[in-house]
Enzyme design. Structure first.
Site, mmCIF file in Angstrom:
data_model
loop_
_atom_site.group_PDB
_atom_site.id
_atom_site.type_symbol
_atom_site.label_atom_id
_atom_site.label_comp_id
_atom_site.label_asym_id
_atom_site.label_seq_id
_atom_site.Cartn_x
_atom_site.Cartn_y
_atom_site.Cartn_z
ATOM 1 N N ASP A 312 1.026 -1.337 -0.085
ATOM 2 C CA ASP A 312 0.026 -0.023 0.113
ATOM 3 C C ASP A 312 1.001 1.248 0.013
ATOM 4 O O ASP A 312 2.160 1.160 0.515
ATOM 5 C CB ASP A 312 -0.810 0.147 1.331
ATOM 6 C CG ASP A 312 -2.153 0.848 1.129
ATOM 7 O OD1 ASP A 312 -2.071 1.893 0.833
ATOM 8 O OD2 ASP A 312 -3.146 0.242 1.008
ATOM 9 N N GLU A 315 0.791 4.736 4.587
ATOM 10 C CA GLU A 315 1.461 3.769 5.868
ATOM 11 C C GLU A 315 0.671 3.453 6.726
ATOM 12 O O GLU A 315 0.778 2.661 7.645
ATOM 13 C CB GLU A 315 2.816 4.597 6.007
ATOM 14 C CG GLU A 315 2.760 5.853 6.416
ATOM 15 C CD GLU A 315 4.141 6.505 6.838
ATOM 16 O OE1 GLU A 315 4.809 5.712 7.475
ATOM 17 O OE2 GLU A 315 4.331 7.583 6.250
ATOM 18 N N SER A 405 -12.392 -5.414 -9.557
ATOM 19 C CA SER A 405 -12.964 -4.606 -10.559
ATOM 20 C C SER A 405 -14.498 -3.937 -9.919
ATOM 21 O O SER A 405 -14.504 -4.170 -8.813
ATOM 22 C CB SER A 405 -13.253 -5.263 -12.069
ATOM 23 O OG SER A 405 -13.869 -4.021 -12.913
ATOM 24 N N LYS A 408 -19.264 -0.298 -12.218
ATOM 25 C CA LYS A 408 -19.000 1.123 -13.083
ATOM 26 C C LYS A 408 -18.444 0.938 -14.378
ATOM 27 O O LYS A 408 -18.362 1.853 -15.119
ATOM 28 C CB LYS A 408 -18.360 2.152 -11.926
ATOM 29 C CG LYS A 408 -19.459 2.366 -10.975
ATOM 30 C CD LYS A 408 -18.823 3.356 -9.777
ATOM 31 C CE LYS A 408 -19.669 3.936 -8.720
ATOM 32 N NZ LYS A 408 -20.031 2.381 -7.985
ATOM 33 N N LYS A 420 -11.298 1.459 -14.957
ATOM 34 C CA LYS A 420 -11.308 0.128 -14.478
ATOM 35 C C LYS A 420 -11.729 -0.812 -15.687
ATOM 36 O O LYS A 420 -11.270 -2.126 -15.918
ATOM 37 C CB LYS A 420 -12.513 -0.201 -13.466
ATOM 38 C CG LYS A 420 -12.024 0.773 -12.391
ATOM 39 C CD LYS A 420 -10.780 0.207 -11.328
ATOM 40 C CE LYS A 420 -11.063 -1.025 -10.944
ATOM 41 N NZ LYS A 420 -9.647 -1.649 -10.159
ATOM 42 N N LEU A 447 -20.905 -1.893 1.608
ATOM 43 C CA LEU A 447 -21.260 -1.158 2.646
ATOM 44 C C LEU A 447 -20.149 -0.902 3.617
ATOM 45 O O LEU A 447 -19.464 -1.637 4.016
ATOM 46 C CB LEU A 447 -22.532 -2.155 3.458
ATOM 47 C CG LEU A 447 -23.830 -1.800 2.778
ATOM 48 C CD1 LEU A 447 -24.878 -2.829 3.787
ATOM 49 C CD2 LEU A 447 -24.503 -0.542 2.791
ATOM 50 N N GLY A 448 -20.035 0.496 4.140
ATOM 51 C CA GLY A 448 -19.164 0.813 5.030
ATOM 52 C C GLY A 448 -17.797 0.960 4.613
ATOM 53 O O GLY A 448 -16.818 1.148 5.261
#
Length: 630
Positions: A312, A315, A405, A408, A420, A447-448
């Site tokens: 990632d 950090e 993916s 959209k 995408k 969700l979330g």
């Protein structure tokens, strides 16, 4: 100190009651005229009898129970202790070659049960009476329990025992008609599911607790829909699958969450199939600190990989996940890599060093409005980053590459979706000439997740509103983060190369209904306490999303929630040529020119303009409007 005083008090009380029981037994046996010889026998042995009984009661832990919460189990303990203690007294007196009439032993046993047990249960009764008096004042909640099974009975018992909760169970609802009219711990079963709103109104219910942990999500959703007709606050006991040991406790009661309204049952995974490609393997997750990426890491860790690598660029989230996984999986070989997927040489270096067996590619820019304002960043990160990873995976012999993916990407009306779709084209075309199995998994909203509508709605509700919805008719597909991650892992197990896996997203949900549900679950009334404001569709936003292109078709798999769209683009040289042109123009041309070139790569991409959005805020552009409203 208080505990010691309580034990001493109970011991002294029992000493008095033990001796009282023998005196009463003799009195009853001889009709009030106790024979002197038997009274003398008892007085001579009273000390040793009393000591023996106290020791037996201590062994049966009659001085350790919290009698304010006494139940049938404690009552049975008193009964057994009384029988054992009096049996011991009979044996003792027989050994001392003295005795009392046999009937005295029997009467004493029954009196012990009544006096010893009665003293303790009277304490509970007095506390409950005191609690009832307190509850008759203001400040207590009138509670309806849904479910007249073991869990419902437990909730009622605990609410009555814990007066500090200020909750009084007054009604039970259960679909079993046989139970109607009966009582559980003094609380009546007053109807079935269809009667929830009527009973809630009649009994002035403040709070409803759904106590059916064995019920599936679909069943819970139907119950919640009925509960929403009331103004009561909703709470729920979690499902058995959520409980660590399957045991229900009052501590597990939580607020009903928006996930409970999805009506989607838990995912059934083919554990053997998944273990085969993850156990003992080196697994790399890009975007590992994000919502989907982090959940993928949590799920993958369960399958005991040889190495789990989190990649990632941010950090802080990677660090938090690292600490969480190290705490939960102490034997996990975990590596955290801070890097950008845009950096081709860095990605190449990482692949050469790690040589992963499996890659889950979840790193992406995903926010539609932000990417509309920054289209070049969407292309740099999503397209160039995916190409860097795919080429490195092919070069270093990665066995399986699973890209996340989005729906959209289907007939996109925004640059994020179009980027995408190009990523999907890269995956499908490179697969044709590679030993690596490249696949993509396409699904809708989660969700979330970070930046999703639910956290935004919650923040707006906390601030007192309004809750903003772009359009009254806008709908989206939703699933929970764990469900999405589990299905992605399952789809990866099915990969043969080139597929676009499409997840069953269930029924679409109106965003305005989601907003109203969340307002109600927060204890407010939509449009009265918290207003809902319609702001108009944003640039690039569609009224509804699609999961398949028309020409992709659909094919079922061995899993009822995973389907396959057939490959429709496999020209790797062509996509490389198009991306090369993108690289040349991205720093020289404006956003409009860039989008036009993207449209040449993705013919189904409809470019929406801000001007059309301003002209009619109900639709994003005339092209999308004519298509979406057909």
């Amino acid at each position: 100190m208080q505990k010691r005083v309580r034990v001493i008090f109970l011991v002294l009380l029992d000493i008095a009651l033990i001796n009282l029981a023998y005196y009463l037994a003799l009195y009853l046996r001889f009709d009030g005229k106790i024979e002197a010889q038997y009274l003398k026998v008892y007085i001579n042995n009273a000390l040793i009898i009393t000591l023996l009984k106290i020791l037996v009661f201590y062994y049966f832990k009659l001085y350790r129970s919290l009698w304010r919460y006494a139940s049938v189990e404690e009552l049975m303990n008193v009964v057994v202790a009384s029988v054992v203690a009096n049996t011991g007294v009979v044996s003792l007196l027989f050994a001392l070659q003295t005795h009392l009439p046999r009937s005295v032993y029997a009467i004493t046993t029954m009196l012990d049960m009544m006096l010893i047990g009665g003293a303790r249960f009277s304490y509970r009764a007095l506390r409950r009476l005191k609690g009832s008096e307190l509850k008759n004042g203001n400040g207590f909640k009138r509670v309806m329990i849904i479910g007249a099974g073991d869990a419902g009975a437990m909730v009622i018992r605990e609410l009555k025992n814990h007066t500090q909760l200020n909750s009084k169970p007054v009604a039970i609802i259960d679909d079993d008609s046989i139970k109607e009219g009966q009582r559980i711990n003094g609380v009546p079963v007053m109807g079935q599911r269809v009667d929830i709103s009527i009973v809630a109104n009649k009994m002035k219910i403040d709070e409803i607790i759904i106590a059916i942990p064995s019920a599936g999500k679909g069943e819970i959703r139907k119950i919640v829909q009925e509960c929403k007709k009331t103004k009561a606050k909703l709470k729920i006991l979690p499902g058995i699958y959520e409980l660590i040991d399957g045991q229900v406790s009052i501590k597990e009661i939580r607020d009903v969450q928006i996930e409970d309204l999805l009506g989607r049952d838990e995912v059934e995974l083919n554990i053997d199939e998944i273990s085969e490609y993850l156990k003992g393997k080196k697994v790399l997750v890009t975007g590992g600190g994000g919502s989907i990426g982090s959940e993928l890491c949590r799920q993958i860790a369960k399958f005991k990989p040889d190495t789990l690598c989190i990649l990632d660029i941010y950090e802080n989230s990677a660090y938090d996940l690292q600490n969480e996984l190290k705490s939960r999986y102490r034997d996990l070989n975990l590596k955290v890599i801070i890097a950008s997927i845009r950096d081709k040489s860095r990605i190449d270096e990482i692949m050469k060093d790690i040589k992963p067996d499996v890659i889950f590619h979840a790193a992406a820019h995903k926010h539609v409005p932000l990417m509309e304002d920054n289209p070049k960043e969407a292309i740099k990160n999503n397209v160039f980053g995916t190409l860097n990873l795919a080429q490195a995976a092919d070069k270093y012999g990665v066995k399986r590459f699973v890209m996340i993916s989005t729906d959209k990407a289907v007939n996109p009306t925004n640059i994020m979706g179009a980027s995408k779709r190009i990523c999907e084209m890269i995956i499908q075309s490179i697969d044709k000439g590679s030993k690596t199995e490249f696949v993509a998994v396409r699904f809708g909203n989660v969700l979330g997740s970070n930046g999703s509508v639910i956290p935004l709605f919650r923040k707006q509700i906390l601030e007192g509103g309004p809750v903003t919805v772009t359009h009254p008719e806008i709908i989206r597909y939703f699933m929970t983060i764990p469900e999405a991650a589990q299905l992605v892992i399952q789809a990866g197990a099915m990969a043969k190369g080139g597929e676009i896996f499409v997840l069953d997203m269930g029924e679409p949900v109106k965003i305005v209904d989601l907003a109203r549900d969340l307002i109600r679950l927060s204890g407010f009334e939509p449009d009265l306490d918290i207003p809902i404001l319609f702001t108009g569709l944003r640039q690039g936003e569609k009224l509804f999303e699609e999961l398949l292109l028309d020409e992709e078709g659909i094919q079922s798999t061995g899993h009822d929630k995973i389907f396959i769209g057939k490959p429709i683009f496999t020209d790797y040289k062509l996509i490389l040529k198009s991306i090369h042109t993108l690289r040349e123009i991205i720093d020289e041309c404006d956003s409009g020119t860039l989008k036009e070139h993207v449209q040449q790569i993705v013919p189904t991409y409809n470019i929406c303009s801000v001007e059309n959005t301003i002209k009619d805020p109900k639709v994003s552009c005339e092209v999308c409007a004519s298509k979406e409203l057909i």
